[in-house]
Design an enzyme around this catalytic site. Structure first.
Site, PDB file in Angstrom:
ATOM      1  N   ALA A 120       0.818  -1.313  -0.067  1.00 50.55           N
ATOM      2  CA  ALA A 120       0.001  -0.091  -0.072  1.00 50.55           C
ATOM      3  C   ALA A 120       0.886   1.386  -0.009  1.00 50.55           C
ATOM      4  O   ALA A 120       2.153   1.120   0.128  1.00 50.55           O
ATOM      5  CB  ALA A 120      -0.909  -0.284   1.273  1.00 50.55           C
ATOM      6  N   LYS A 121       0.238   2.367  -0.122  1.00 51.92           N
ATOM      7  CA  LYS A 121       1.079   3.672   0.130  1.00 51.92           C
ATOM      8  C   LYS A 121       0.076   4.669   0.164  1.00 51.92           C
ATOM      9  O   LYS A 121      -1.203   4.569  -0.449  1.00 51.92           O
ATOM     10  CB  LYS A 121       1.942   4.001  -1.246  1.00 51.92           C
ATOM     11  CG  LYS A 121       3.144   4.839  -1.068  1.00 51.92           C
ATOM     12  CD  LYS A 121       4.212   4.107  -0.539  1.00 51.92           C
ATOM     13  CE  LYS A 121       5.415   5.072  -0.277  1.00 51.92           C
ATOM     14  NZ  LYS A 121       6.481   4.139   0.017  1.00 51.92           N
ATOM     15  N   GLY A 122       0.630   5.793   0.913  1.00 54.46           N
ATOM     16  CA  GLY A 122      -0.427   6.856   1.159  1.00 54.46           C
ATOM     17  C   GLY A 122       0.447   8.409   0.999  1.00 54.46           C
ATOM     18  O   GLY A 122       1.633   8.197   0.853  1.00 54.46           O
TER      19      GLY A 122
END
Ligand code: NAD
Length: 433
Positions: A120-122
């Protein structure tokens, strides 16, 4: 899906609307690995497309009275192997395409590192250095409120990335805990006092050192015999140098943004680190002579460690290198053309997706300690890191051997990642009914 119905479908477009260097590399190696593994379109689609993307608007009235509307993102790329895992980036260039690319890289990295996570990444499109601490705290906490519904210690776990820090991870944990109860495992890279792991700060650099140790051993050499040159002496470069020097290796040259130093008989790494703590750069270190950038690249060494920015080893730089092993501490430091040139010359290129996994490995250790409500000693963390890195080296080399032993380690690493994620996805089943 049968081979026939698969052939009737248009190939999945593996390119995004906006090109980023990370995405260009991820796309090229995803495609090459998928081709080598002979994956049909539906499997490529399953592996390529993100499972969930969230984009939120964050209006904030800053202490100055100015109102700004920021955009925040969280992309969950693939969670077949475990909870989604990935950093939170604060940078003005952050947008959905960059976050998407970085999320997919985390899926491959966690699979290669064999930690039980997805990717994931934010991010938020802000310039953190322009914000007052109180405004940054409001922004970070509001972001958490807006994305909280898709997070959780067994769902999606954040960590620091470009522009974010251990302190901000503390704010995220606190904000989440207000509504959900004390939950340190919701985020890694926290201050040690809040459940952060001992050894997290040094993990990526130490991992680079352990990876080089494995490669040297494989080549019938002791890492202690090697002469090493490093580009970048920040978190990754400094700890890689210290880890290598501790194993007897000679650090012959080091460069950072302000200059480079060289010492044929080896730099005193502890003294160099003390100099950097005071002067902010390796330049001017009295224990070595100043050299130019080209001299650093061309210096006589066995291993070269790019640990600065992406894209720094281009074709011109690669032509000058005299090392037999290149270990990518940085993300994406070697351009594809430069890598092709190095491989042609017989240089062993140990790619970022296997060489700099030490950080995510110790993030996993932090999460495990939080779930156990227990803290391991620094020695315990380091020993486990060393064993894990040796396993990663072994697994990627074994994958390359299965594929005939001729591919690059990067391609073998991507093949390993895609196979592991696909196996888990298939074992979980294609439909929940
Ligand atoms: P950092 O900011 O602590 O250090 C960067 C270093 O690179 C500094 O010494 C800086 O002076 C040097 N540098 C910058 N421009 C340069 C130039 N033009 N020539 C030579 N040196 C230059 O960053 P870091 O955390 O050490 O990260 C370095 C790389 O490793 C990045 O690509 C990052 O994405 C990657 N990485 C970091 C981690 C981590 O845990 N910190 C994990 C995985 C990958």
């Amino acid at each position: 899906m049968t081979a026939e119905s698969s052939a009737m479908r248009a190939p999945v477009p593996a390119t995004a609307e906006r090109e980023s260097p990370e995405l260009a590399i991820a796309t090229a190696f995803f495609d090459a690995a998928a081709e080598r593994l002979g994956l049909p379109d539906h499997e490529r689609e399953l592996l390529w497309r993100p499972e969930l993307e969230l984009e939120v608007r964050i209006p904030i009235e800053l202490r100055s009275g100015v109102v700004r509307v920021y955009s925040g993102f969280r992309v969950q790329h693939n969670g077949s192997r475990g909870p989604f895992k990935g950093g939170l980036r604060f940078h003005p260039d952050v947008d959905r395409w960059e976050v998407r690319a970085l999320a997919s890289l985390m899926t491959w990295k966690t699979a290669i590192a064999s930690v039980p996570y997805g990717g994931a990444k934010g991010g938020i499109d802000c310039a953190p250095e322009e914000l007052e601490t109180a405004d940054l705290e409001t922004l970070t906490r509001t972001y958490m409120n807006k994305v909280e519904s898709i997070l959780g210690a067994t769902r999606d776990i954040m960590a620091p990335d470009v522009g974010t820090s251990a302190r901000m991870m503390g704010w995220l944990m606190d904000q989440y805990s207000i509504s959900r109860g004390f939950e340190p495992a919701i985020v890694t890279g926290k201050p040690v006092e809040l459940g952060g792991s001992l050894g997290r700060e040094s993990a990526t650099g130490r991992g680079v050192a352990y990876m080089l140790e494995c490669a040297a051993k494989d080549a019938g050499r002791d890492v202690g015999e090697l002469r090493i040159a490093l580009q970048g002496y920040g978190n990754v470069g400094r700890w890689a140098a210290e880890g290598l020097a501790a194993r007897g290796a000679r650090i012959v040259a080091v460069e950072d943004a302000a200059g480079a130093v060289h010492a044929e008989h080896g730099l005193d790494v502890r003294a160099l680190t003390a100099h950097v703590a005071e002067a902010g750069t390796v330049a001017g270190f009295p224990g070595g002579e100043r050299i130019a950038h080209e001299e650093l690249l061309a210096c006589a060494c066995d291993a070269f460690v790019p640990a600065a920015l992406g894209g720094m080893i281009d074709e011109d730089a690669a032509r000058l290198l005299r090392c037999s092993i290149l270990v990518e501490g940085a993300n994406g430091p070697t351009t594809p053309a430069a890598e092709a040139d190095l491989l042609d010359r017989g240089v062993l290129v140990i790619p970022d997706v296997m060489a700099n996994v030490g950080g995510v490995v110790v993030s996993y250790f932090e999460w495990v300690q939080n779930l156990q409500h227990f803290q391991w000693s620094a020695e315990d963390v380091d020993q486990r890191l060393r064993e894990r890195i040796a396993a990663v080296y072994h697994d990627v080399c074994a994958q390359r051997a299965v594929a005939g032993g001729t591919s690059s380690l990067r391609l073998a690493a991507y093949e390993l990642a895609l196979s592991r994620v696909l196996t888990a996805a298939k074992q979980r089943g294609y439909t929940s009914g």
